[in-house]
Design an enzyme around this catalytic site. Structure first.
Site, mmCIF file in Angstrom:
data_model
loop_
_atom_site.group_PDB
_atom_site.id
_atom_site.type_symbol
_atom_site.label_atom_id
_atom_site.label_comp_id
_atom_site.label_asym_id
_atom_site.label_seq_id
_atom_site.Cartn_x
_atom_site.Cartn_y
_atom_site.Cartn_z
ATOM 1 N N SER A 196 4.150 -6.583 1.988
ATOM 2 C CA SER A 196 3.062 -6.099 2.836
ATOM 3 C C SER A 196 1.721 -6.648 2.319
ATOM 4 O O SER A 196 1.626 -7.859 2.102
ATOM 5 C CB SER A 196 3.117 -4.570 2.893
ATOM 6 O OG SER A 196 2.376 -4.106 3.990
ATOM 7 N N GLN A 197 0.711 -5.788 2.040
ATOM 8 C CA GLN A 197 -0.587 -6.339 1.629
ATOM 9 C C GLN A 197 -0.472 -7.179 0.347
ATOM 10 O O GLN A 197 -1.291 -8.067 0.117
ATOM 11 C CB GLN A 197 -1.652 -5.254 1.480
ATOM 12 C CG GLN A 197 -1.414 -4.275 0.336
ATOM 13 C CD GLN A 197 -2.472 -3.159 0.276
ATOM 14 O OE1 GLN A 197 -3.254 -2.977 1.201
ATOM 15 N NE2 GLN A 197 -2.483 -2.405 -0.816
ATOM 16 N N HIS A 226 8.827 -2.520 9.592
ATOM 17 C CA HIS A 226 8.111 -3.012 8.419
ATOM 18 C C HIS A 226 8.878 -2.795 7.106
ATOM 19 O O HIS A 226 9.196 -1.659 6.758
ATOM 20 C CB HIS A 226 6.759 -2.287 8.352
ATOM 21 C CG HIS A 226 5.766 -2.958 7.439
ATOM 22 N ND1 HIS A 226 5.351 -4.242 7.643
ATOM 23 C CD2 HIS A 226 5.109 -2.523 6.343
ATOM 24 C CE1 HIS A 226 4.474 -4.566 6.696
ATOM 25 N NE2 HIS A 226 4.318 -3.550 5.896
ATOM 26 N N MET A 264 0.840 -1.199 0.000
ATOM 27 C CA MET A 264 0.000 0.000 0.000
ATOM 28 C C MET A 264 0.875 1.249 0.000
ATOM 29 O O MET A 264 1.866 1.315 0.724
ATOM 30 C CB MET A 264 -0.888 -0.011 1.255
ATOM 31 C CG MET A 264 -1.821 1.165 1.401
ATOM 32 S SD MET A 264 -2.871 0.990 2.874
ATOM 33 C CE MET A 264 -4.346 0.262 2.188
ATOM 34 N N ASP A 268 7.934 -4.146 13.926
ATOM 35 C CA ASP A 268 6.972 -3.558 13.004
ATOM 36 C C ASP A 268 6.059 -2.560 13.714
ATOM 37 O O ASP A 268 5.335 -2.920 14.638
ATOM 38 C CB ASP A 268 6.129 -4.672 12.386
ATOM 39 C CG ASP A 268 5.488 -4.275 11.074
ATOM 40 O OD1 ASP A 268 5.014 -3.125 10.980
ATOM 41 O OD2 ASP A 268 5.468 -5.103 10.155
HETATM 42 C C1 NAG Z 1 6.152 -8.076 17.099
HETATM 43 O O1 NAG Z 1 6.108 -9.439 17.505
HETATM 44 C C2 NAG Z 1 6.946 -9.749 18.570
HETATM 45 C C3 NAG Z 1 6.922 -11.244 18.817
HETATM 46 O O2 NAG Z 1 5.762 -11.854 18.390
HETATM 47 C C4 NAG Z 1 6.520 -8.972 19.798
HETATM 48 O O3 NAG Z 1 7.331 -9.299 20.901
HETATM 49 C C5 NAG Z 1 6.648 -7.491 19.485
HETATM 50 O O4 NAG Z 1 6.190 -6.720 20.556
HETATM 51 C C6 NAG Z 1 5.892 -7.126 18.243
HETATM 52 N N1 NAG Z 1 6.301 -5.794 17.842
HETATM 53 C C7 NAG Z 1 5.493 -4.753 17.848
HETATM 54 C C8 NAG Z 1 6.084 -3.459 17.441
HETATM 55 O O5 NAG Z 1 4.325 -4.879 18.157
#
Ligand code: NAG
Ligand code: NAG
Ligand code: NAG
Ligand code: NAG
Ligand code: NAG
Length: 296
Positions: free
Chosen positions: A104-105, A278, A29, A222
């Protein structure tokens, strides 16, 4: 130092494994098929790594780059899948099969292609940050167009499960609200369908099982996809955003509605991670983790 680097590049070039299958890309996107700084640089990277150079088709949804970018926000995903299916059918260079890489998407869209559009055959499906169980949140608007971003926010405010929004806002079509699972299953025009949550479509399972490997990349830092576990088919528990149900504990897997359990037992699902935000992987990460799935 320069000389050493030169020798290494030359060396890897000569001994690069023969990569011959064509490759199809689907952008994310806010992006387009052909931005020299995003997919354009990925295309160059792949071309440098594989000999002979594979044929690469970067999907453009629309008649020009501007339309392609806009359609990534506002064209009904089901229509996008049909459109892409026609492009793939029309491309004679793909007739013997192709590897697919979705960003991504583009990851979940290419999975929909595998399920709904089995010809030409997809070989490996590589999903880089795709949201296979959807998203619940819109923390960062991809791209930099304020007009588009404000319009998306306005549609989300009106309500993701309103039919007008469902038909026109791409993000709404893979929006899964854990507090409204029943509504989601009933009205989600895209995600609930490809994830077999409304009716069971036997073809979806048969077709997905035809691919070779399903490579799923999750970004550990991400800040765009919530929850990032969706990139590995995980999602929030119903009514509880403090709890994640991973793929192997989901009913999609337990009841094997898409063949994911079979594929997993055959080690055909590759759960990869990148310890970055991301899509912020390095060239070296891509070479080490993704290029091997493009060699055959
Ligand atoms: C992404 O996933 C990991 C493990 O599943 C988690 O610990 C982490 O908090 C997540 N990151 C975000 C930015 O939410
Ligand atoms: C098919 O691939 C060849 C070789 O890369 C290229 O010259 C040709 O333009 C391609 N055909 C289409 C329809 O893109
Ligand atoms: C944002 O997108 C709209 C719709 O495509 C376009 O008219 C406008 O020129 C764009 N603005 C910028 C700053 O790119
Ligand atoms: C989740 O909440 C909804 C609405 O309050 C309720 O109807 C539903 O039964 C709940 N589901 C679970 C699994 O607790
Ligand atoms: C939500 O899940 C968390 C983590 O498993 C748990 O501690 C909490 O009690 C759950 N909340 C509800 C309302 O069930």
């Amino acid at each position: 130092m320069l000389l050493v680097v030169g020798i290494i590049i030359c060396f890897t070039h000569i001994f690069a494994t023969i990569g011959s299958s064509p490759i199809v890309l689907w952008h994310g996107m806010g992006d387009s098929c052909c931005d020299p700084y995003s997919l354009g640089s990925i295309i160059k990277l792949i071309e440098r790594q594989l000999t002979p150079t594979p044929y690469i088709h970067s999907l453009r949804i629309g008649s020009n780059i501007e339309e392609d970018q806009l359609n990534g926000f506002f064209m009904n995903v089901n229509h996008q899948i049909d459109y892409a299916c026609q492009l793939l059918n029309a491309d004679k260079n793909l007739s013997k099969g192709y590897h697919a890489i979705g960003f991504s998407q583009g990851g979940q869209f290419l999975r929909a292609i595998a399920q709904r559009c089995p010809n030409p055959p997809m070989l490996n499906l590589i999903s880089i940050g795709g949201q296979h169980q959807g998203v619940f949140g819109f923390p960062r608007c991809p791209g930099d167009n304020i007009t588009i971003c404000n319009y998306v926010r306005e549609l989300l405010r009106i309500g993701v499960y309103e039919s007008f929004v469902q038909d026109h806002l791409v993000q709404a079509e893979y929006w899964q609200d854990p507090h409204q699972e029943a509504t989601y299953r009933k009205v989600s025009v895209f995600l609930a369908d490809i994830n077999q949550e409304r009716i069971f479509n036997e073809q979806y399972k048969t077709n997905l099982l035809k691919i070779g490997n399903l490579v799923l990349v999750k970004f550990l830092r991400d800040t765009m996809v919530y929850p990032n576990e969706s990139e590995h088919f995980g999602f929030y528990a119903e009514n509880n955003t403090s709890k994640i149900i991973p793929l192997r504990e989901s009913s999609l897997y337990i009841n094997d509605l898409l063949g994911l359990k079979i594929m997993d037992q055959q080690s055909r699902i590759k759960f990869l991670e990148s310890d970055t935000n991301h899509l912020e992987f390095t060239d070296q990460w891509f070479i080490d983790n993704i290029i091997p799935f493009l060699k055959d």
